[in-house]
Motif scaffolding. Structure first.
Motif, PDB file in Angstrom:
ATOM      1  N   GLY A   1       0.496  -1.018   0.067  1.00 35.65           N
ATOM      2  CA  GLY A   1       0.185  -0.354  -0.002  1.00 35.65           C
ATOM      3  C   GLY A   1       0.759   1.188   0.041  1.00 35.65           C
ATOM      4  N   PHE A   2       2.235   0.867  -0.365  1.00 38.29           N
ATOM      5  CA  PHE A   2       2.748   2.629  -0.133  1.00 38.29           C
ATOM      6  C   PHE A   2       3.172   2.766  -1.653  1.00 38.29           C
ATOM      7  N   GLY A   3       2.913   3.803  -2.399  1.00 37.73           N
ATOM      8  CA  GLY A   3       3.306   4.353  -3.210  1.00 37.73           C
ATOM      9  C   GLY A   3       1.731   3.766  -4.638  1.00 37.73           C
ATOM     10  N   ASN A   4       2.206   5.272  -5.207  1.00 34.49           N
ATOM     11  CA  ASN A   4       0.357   4.793  -6.163  1.00 34.49           C
ATOM     12  C   ASN A   4       0.915   4.450  -7.432  1.00 34.49           C
ATOM     13  N   ALA A   5       2.131   4.748  -8.169  1.00 29.59           N
ATOM     14  CA  ALA A   5       2.777   4.159  -9.294  1.00 29.59           C
ATOM     15  C   ALA A   5       4.125   3.183  -9.552  1.00 29.59           C
ATOM     16  N   LEU A   6       3.999   1.650  -9.972  1.00 29.50           N
ATOM     17  CA  LEU A   6       4.875   0.977  -9.565  1.00 29.50           C
ATOM     18  C   LEU A   6       6.511   1.526 -11.067  1.00 29.50           C
ATOM     19  N   ASP A   7       5.533   1.535 -11.657  1.00 28.06           N
ATOM     20  CA  ASP A   7       6.473   2.483 -12.856  1.00 28.06           C
ATOM     21  C   ASP A   7       7.533   3.290 -12.837  1.00 28.06           C
ATOM     22  N   LYS A   8       7.053   4.479 -12.569  1.00 30.23           N
ATOM     23  CA  LYS A   8       7.323   5.865 -11.476  1.00 30.23           C
ATOM     24  C   LYS A   8       8.618   5.606 -10.584  1.00 30.23           C
ATOM     25  N   THR A   9       8.084   4.369  -9.485  1.00 32.58           N
ATOM     26  CA  THR A   9       8.420   4.137  -8.431  1.00 32.58           C
ATOM     27  C   THR A   9      10.107   3.423  -9.130  1.00 32.58           C
ATOM     28  N   ILE A  10      10.123   2.649  -9.654  1.00 31.90           N
ATOM     29  CA  ILE A  10      10.958   1.910 -10.567  1.00 31.90           C
ATOM     30  C   ILE A  10      11.976   3.305 -11.472  1.00 31.90           C
ATOM     31  N   ILE A  11      11.340   3.504 -11.865  1.00 33.42           N
ATOM     32  CA  ILE A  11      12.016   4.636 -12.961  1.00 33.42           C
ATOM     33  C   ILE A  11      12.967   5.792 -11.811  1.00 33.42           C
ATOM     34  N   GLY A  12      12.165   5.630 -11.342  1.00 39.79           N
ATOM     35  CA  GLY A  12      13.106   6.765 -10.458  1.00 39.79           C
ATOM     36  C   GLY A  12      14.751   6.021  -9.350  1.00 39.79           C
ATOM     37  N   ALA A  13      13.652   5.287  -8.864  1.00 42.49           N
ATOM     38  CA  ALA A  13      15.107   4.583  -8.195  1.00 42.49           C
ATOM     39  C   ALA A  13      16.092   3.672  -9.067  1.00 42.49           C
ATOM     40  N   VAL A  14      16.364   3.282 -10.778  1.00 42.30           N
ATOM     41  CA  VAL A  14      17.632   2.444 -10.681  1.00 42.30           C
ATOM     42  C   VAL A  14      18.066   3.610 -11.382  1.00 42.30           C
ATOM     43  N   MET A  15      17.970   5.113 -11.161  1.00 42.47           N
ATOM     44  CA  MET A  15      18.579   6.035 -11.762  1.00 42.47           C
ATOM     45  C   MET A  15      20.181   6.456 -11.394  1.00 42.47           C
ATOM     46  N   PRO A  16      19.951   5.943 -10.423  1.00 44.69           N
ATOM     47  CA  PRO A  16      21.653   5.911  -9.880  1.00 44.69           C
ATOM     48  C   PRO A  16      23.067   5.614 -10.317  1.00 44.69           C
ATOM     49  N   LEU A  17      21.664   4.051 -11.609  1.00 45.00           N
ATOM     50  CA  LEU A  17      22.506   3.593 -11.888  1.00 45.00           C
ATOM     51  C   LEU A  17      22.946   3.407 -13.065  1.00 45.00           C
ATOM     52  N   VAL A  18      21.714   3.966 -14.102  1.00 42.29           N
ATOM     53  CA  VAL A  18      21.962   4.768 -15.318  1.00 42.29           C
ATOM     54  C   VAL A  18      23.585   4.827 -15.276  1.00 42.29           C
ATOM     55  N   PRO A  19      24.204   4.599 -16.272  1.00 41.65           N
ATOM     56  CA  PRO A  19      25.540   4.952 -17.103  1.00 41.65           C
ATOM     57  C   PRO A  19      25.501   5.678 -17.756  1.00 41.65           C
ATOM     58  N   GLY A  20      25.074   6.671 -17.223  1.00 42.46           N
ATOM     59  CA  GLY A  20      24.920   8.421 -17.790  1.00 42.46           C
ATOM     60  C   GLY A  20      26.595   9.221 -18.682  1.00 42.46           C
ATOM     61  N   LEU A  21      27.516   8.565 -17.295  1.00 43.95           N
ATOM     62  CA  LEU A  21      29.001   9.280 -17.257  1.00 43.95           C
ATOM     63  C   LEU A  21      29.308   8.609 -18.658  1.00 43.95           C
ATOM     64  N   HIS A  22      29.058   7.441 -18.285  1.00 42.79           N
ATOM     65  CA  HIS A  22      29.968   6.442 -19.923  1.00 42.79           C
ATOM     66  C   HIS A  22      29.684   6.762 -21.688  1.00 42.79           C
ATOM     67  N   ILE A  23      28.387   7.101 -21.020  1.00 42.75           N
ATOM     68  CA  ILE A  23      27.398   7.310 -22.615  1.00 42.75           C
ATOM     69  C   ILE A  23      28.671   8.859 -23.235  1.00 42.75           C
ATOM     70  N   THR A  24      28.243  10.011 -21.576  1.00 41.30           N
ATOM     71  CA  THR A  24      28.902  11.153 -22.283  1.00 41.30           C
ATOM     72  C   THR A  24      30.374  11.034 -23.038  1.00 41.30           C
ATOM     73  N   ASN A  25      30.958  10.347 -21.861  1.00 40.20           N
ATOM     74  CA  ASN A  25      32.552   9.914 -22.427  1.00 40.20           C
ATOM     75  C   ASN A  25      31.936   9.489 -23.839  1.00 40.20           C
ATOM     76  N   ALA A  26      31.800   8.667 -24.168  1.00 42.48           N
ATOM     77  CA  ALA A  26      31.585   7.553 -25.174  1.00 42.48           C
ATOM     78  C   ALA A  26      31.594   8.299 -26.561  1.00 42.48           C
ATOM     79  N   ILE A  27      30.291   9.099 -26.201  1.00 42.42           N
ATOM     80  CA  ILE A  27      30.452  10.014 -27.405  1.00 42.42           C
ATOM     81  C   ILE A  27      31.121  11.205 -27.454  1.00 42.42           C
ATOM     82  N   ARG A  28      32.272  11.911 -26.033  1.00 44.92           N
ATOM     83  CA  ARG A  28      32.881  12.630 -26.699  1.00 44.92           C
ATOM     84  C   ARG A  28      34.188  12.618 -27.151  1.00 44.92           C
ATOM     85  N   ASP A  29      34.716  11.374 -27.044  1.00 41.80           N
ATOM     86  CA  ASP A  29      35.655   9.971 -27.949  1.00 41.80           C
ATOM     87  C   ASP A  29      35.257  10.147 -28.649  1.00 41.80           C
TER      88      ASP A  29
END
Length: 247
Positions: free
Chosen positions: A185-213
């Motif tokens: 009963g905690f939380g309203n949207a499963l998808d929003k909860t999961i999307i927010g929680a996985v963001m710290p794992l997303v390889p943003g720096l790797h993607i940025t460095n790959a494009i810059r290289d």
């Protein structure tokens, strides 16, 4: 000969610190070239990939190679090496002083402790859940799920040093935690909860460095980092999908 060896050690150590800390390969090569040029080398030759550094003082000179196995993200160390490089270029540091300062940076534990990283991941997860359209009821579940997932990833990586498996395990914990919160009963949207929680794992720096290289013409490094980011994204998606499949 002693001076040449010292120059090579300074350049390779500077490149190693930057590469291990998550710098782009073109920046690593540029820093090594600038340092060696400041010490009087006329035609330095440097080559960096995500897993190794090669450096020599001349076109036909002896090549020195350093293997890099573990990489992380430490922008503070990158900034410190850049600062030393500027001092060397300005003539404020000699070879011995530069090498000693680089050794201190290499040995220093400048990253935040695990508890601080987990706390930051929790806060970031909750904020991303709100940003992606969730409600305040999704903030706490997403924060706790993000903390569990990030802690699980750090703990798994200490046991088995395979980054992709650690991220898969972290994403699995996030999906499981978010699902349990929703059933309780905690939380309203499963998808929003999961999307927010996985963001710290997303390889943003790797993607940025790959494009810059890639934009800098470093095709090997850019493609390898891009593939690494793709595999990381796949591991995260597979960990969440494993939970969603049983809903």
């Amino acid at each position: 000969m002693f001076e040449q060896i010292t120059i090579e050690k300074v350049c390779i150590l500077a490149g190693k610190i930057m590469l291990v800390s998550g710098a782009e390969t073109y920046r690593v090569e540029d820093t090594m070239d600038r340092i060696s040029t400041a010490f009087g080398v006329k035609n330095p030759q440097s080559y960096a990939t995500p897993t190794g550094i090669s450096f020599s003082l001349d076109i036909a000179g002896t090549s020195n190679f350093l293997r890099v196995t573990n990489r992380s993200t430490d922008l503070h160390k990158i900034a410190e090496v850049n600062n030393i490089s500027r001092k060397i270029t300005a003539g404020e540091l000699d070879i011995k002083e530069a090498y000693e300062q680089l050794e201190k940076i290499d040995q220093a534990k400048l990253t935040f402790p695990a508890w601080a990283q987990i706390l930051a991941a929790a806060l970031v997860s909750g904020c991303f859940a709100i940003m992606f359209g969730g409600t305040w009821n999704d903030f706490i579940p997403s924060s706790i799920a993000g903390a569990f997932g990030f802690a699980g990833m750090l703990g798994f990586e200490r046991v088995i040093e395979i980054r992709f498996l650690a991220e898969f395990f972290g994403a699995f914990l996030i999906g499981l935690s978010a699902l349990l919160f929703l059933y309780c009963g905690f939380g309203n949207a499963l998808d929003k909860t999961i999307i927010g929680a996985v963001m710290p794992l997303v390889p943003g720096l790797h993607i940025t460095n790959a494009i810059r290289d890639l934009m800098a013409g470093h095709l090997v490094s850019g493609l390898s980092k891009g593939v690494e980011a793709l595999l990381t994204a796949f591991a995260i998606g597979a960990g969440v999908a494993l939970i969603i499949a049983f809903v």
